[in-house]
Design a protein around this motif. Structure first.
Motif, PDB file in Angstrom:
ATOM      1  N   LEU A   5      10.913   3.059  41.165  1.00 54.38           N
ATOM      2  CA  LEU A   5      12.053   3.494  40.365  1.00 54.38           C
ATOM      3  C   LEU A   5      12.841   4.566  41.118  1.00 54.38           C
ATOM      4  O   LEU A   5      12.716   5.758  40.849  1.00 54.38           O
ATOM      5  CB  LEU A   5      11.584   4.037  39.015  1.00 54.38           C
ATOM      6  N   SER A   6      13.651   4.133  42.054  1.00 61.81           N
ATOM      7  CA  SER A   6      14.479   5.064  42.814  1.00 61.81           C
ATOM      8  C   SER A   6      15.588   5.618  41.906  1.00 61.81           C
ATOM      9  O   SER A   6      15.815   5.134  40.791  1.00 61.81           O
ATOM     10  CB  SER A   6      15.104   4.358  44.013  1.00 61.81           C
ATOM     11  N   GLN A   7      16.290   6.617  42.409  1.00 66.90           N
ATOM     12  CA  GLN A   7      17.405   7.184  41.656  1.00 66.90           C
ATOM     13  C   GLN A   7      18.463   6.115  41.376  1.00 66.90           C
ATOM     14  O   GLN A   7      19.039   6.059  40.291  1.00 66.90           O
ATOM     15  CB  GLN A   7      18.026   8.353  42.417  1.00 66.90           C
ATOM     16  N   GLU A   8      18.701   5.256  42.349  1.00 70.54           N
ATOM     17  CA  GLU A   8      19.678   4.184  42.170  1.00 70.54           C
ATOM     18  C   GLU A   8      19.261   3.232  41.050  1.00 70.54           C
ATOM     19  O   GLU A   8      20.084   2.836  40.214  1.00 70.54           O
ATOM     20  CB  GLU A   8      19.832   3.394  43.475  1.00 70.54           C
ATOM     21  N   VAL A   9      17.982   2.874  41.029  1.00 71.85           N
ATOM     22  CA  VAL A   9      17.479   1.958  40.001  1.00 71.85           C
ATOM     23  C   VAL A   9      17.574   2.604  38.627  1.00 71.85           C
ATOM     24  O   VAL A   9      18.018   1.974  37.657  1.00 71.85           O
ATOM     25  CB  VAL A   9      16.018   1.559  40.298  1.00 71.85           C
ATOM     26  N   ARG A  10      17.195   3.870  38.529  1.00 73.35           N
ATOM     27  CA  ARG A  10      17.231   4.555  37.230  1.00 73.35           C
ATOM     28  C   ARG A  10      18.659   4.698  36.723  1.00 73.35           C
ATOM     29  O   ARG A  10      18.929   4.523  35.528  1.00 73.35           O
ATOM     30  CB  ARG A  10      16.548   5.922  37.339  1.00 73.35           C
ATOM     31  N   ALA A  11      19.579   5.004  37.631  1.00 71.91           N
ATOM     32  CA  ALA A  11      20.984   5.117  37.229  1.00 71.91           C
ATOM     33  C   ALA A  11      21.518   3.771  36.734  1.00 71.91           C
ATOM     34  O   ALA A  11      22.274   3.702  35.761  1.00 71.91           O
ATOM     35  CB  ALA A  11      21.819   5.625  38.401  1.00 71.91           C
ATOM     36  N   TYR A  12      21.106   2.700  37.414  1.00 70.89           N
ATOM     37  CA  TYR A  12      21.500   1.354  36.984  1.00 70.89           C
ATOM     38  C   TYR A  12      20.989   1.062  35.573  1.00 70.89           C
ATOM     39  O   TYR A  12      21.723   0.537  34.721  1.00 70.89           O
ATOM     40  CB  TYR A  12      20.962   0.321  37.967  1.00 70.89           C
TER      41      TYR A  12
END
Length: 301
Positions: free
Chosen positions: A238-245
């Motif tokens: 769960l990278s920052q990009e994934v969480r933001a998505y």
């Protein structure tokens, strides 16, 4: 989403976010949910009070970035006691019938998701057949049977919702965001989120939110599956990009009552329809819950 080291405070009727040397100001009236995704994030008590006034939900995350807590406003309705008294008097028959409708729509949307991503006509028909077998209160557990077919067809026979994998991590994160927004809607209408129509665990403070969440789960599933398929690199955590998505799902548009609307808007309308359905003073039970969410039109664009 607010990250590690960020500081939040109130500026007039706005939330002011300090990210290092940068500062961002967002009107509180434009916010429904704030996700505090960091162990060193700080927030003022004045902002907490302002969030309550503006009916903003705060979601806190653990060190693995999984949502683990909610700060929800109360007393947003002028007659909360009256509404909760209504809630405890909901009849078992009408609760069972509402649950039947929710599960029918959930399985319908699951069949649409399954067919979109697998083109498995046999399993699609199997799920469609389950819809007609759903009884009031789902006493025959068609929901459970449908879930097994659904997830094993999409993710493989070795998949289960209990294992530790990126698919489940993304699904759980998405479910938690929508659950928070549903809780916000429940409280704003004066009801208590812990008194459910089907979920009744004494350890769950959000039984009613979990009841209403069921119809939205396939929407989140499709949103997650689409990301996993379209990602140029293998998604492992769960990278920052994934969480933001995943947080962005609140702005995702779905087909509801023959109109494309944001999920955040649909949640408010759906929750209100459910309350109208449960209200003994409302007579027209057949048309109040006129819901079919076409979750997938345009999702692959």
């Amino acid at each position: 989403m607010v990250d590690d080291g960020d500081h939040l405070k109130v500026y007039l009727d706005n939330v002011e976010i300090h990210k290092g040397e940068n500062k961002y100001v967002i009107p509180l009236s434009d916010i429904g949910v704030i996700v505090l995704d960091g162990m060193t994030t700080s927030i003022t008590t004045r902002l907490l009070a302002a969030c309550s006034s503006y009916n903003v939900v705060l979601v806190t995350c653990d060190k693995k970035h999984i949502p683990c807590g909610m700060y929800i406003p109360f007393n947003q309705h002028s007659r909360t006691v009256k509404m909760v008294r209504k809630q405890v008097q909901w009849g078992e028959n009408v609760k069972d019938k509402l649950w039947q409708k929710i599960i029918k729509y959930k399985i319908y949307n699951q069949s649409e998701v399954l067919y979109l991503f697998t083109r498995n006509e046999e399993k699609y028909i199997q799920l469609q057949n389950y819809i007609t077998d759903v009884l009031p209160g789902d006493t025959s557990n068609r929901e459970g049977h449908a879930a097994k077919v659904y997830f094993n067809t999409i993710f493989g026979n070795d998949f289960s919702r209990g294992i530790d994998c990126i698919e489940n991590a993304m699904l759980n994160y998405g479910y938690a965001i929508i659950r928070a927004y549903i809780t916000r809607a429940i409280v704003s209408y004066g009801y208590n989120p812990c008194l459910g129509i089907f979920h009744k665990s004494e350890y769950n403070s959000f039984c009613l939110a979990d009841d209403f969440l069921e119809i939205f789960r396939p929407v989140i599933d499709a949103y997650v599956i689409n990301y996993l398929l379209e990602s140029e690199e293998e998604v492992k955590f769960l990278s920052q990009e994934v969480r933001a998505y995943l947080i962005g799902i609140l702005s995702f548009r779905v087909r509801f009552d023959n109109q494309y609307q944001k999920i955040s808007t649909v949640i408010d309308k759906f929750v209100l329809q459910c309350f109208d359905y449960l209200d003994p003073e409302k007579d027209n039970k057949n048309q109040i819950l006129n819901i079919k969410i076409k979750t997938l039109e345009g999702i692959k664009k």
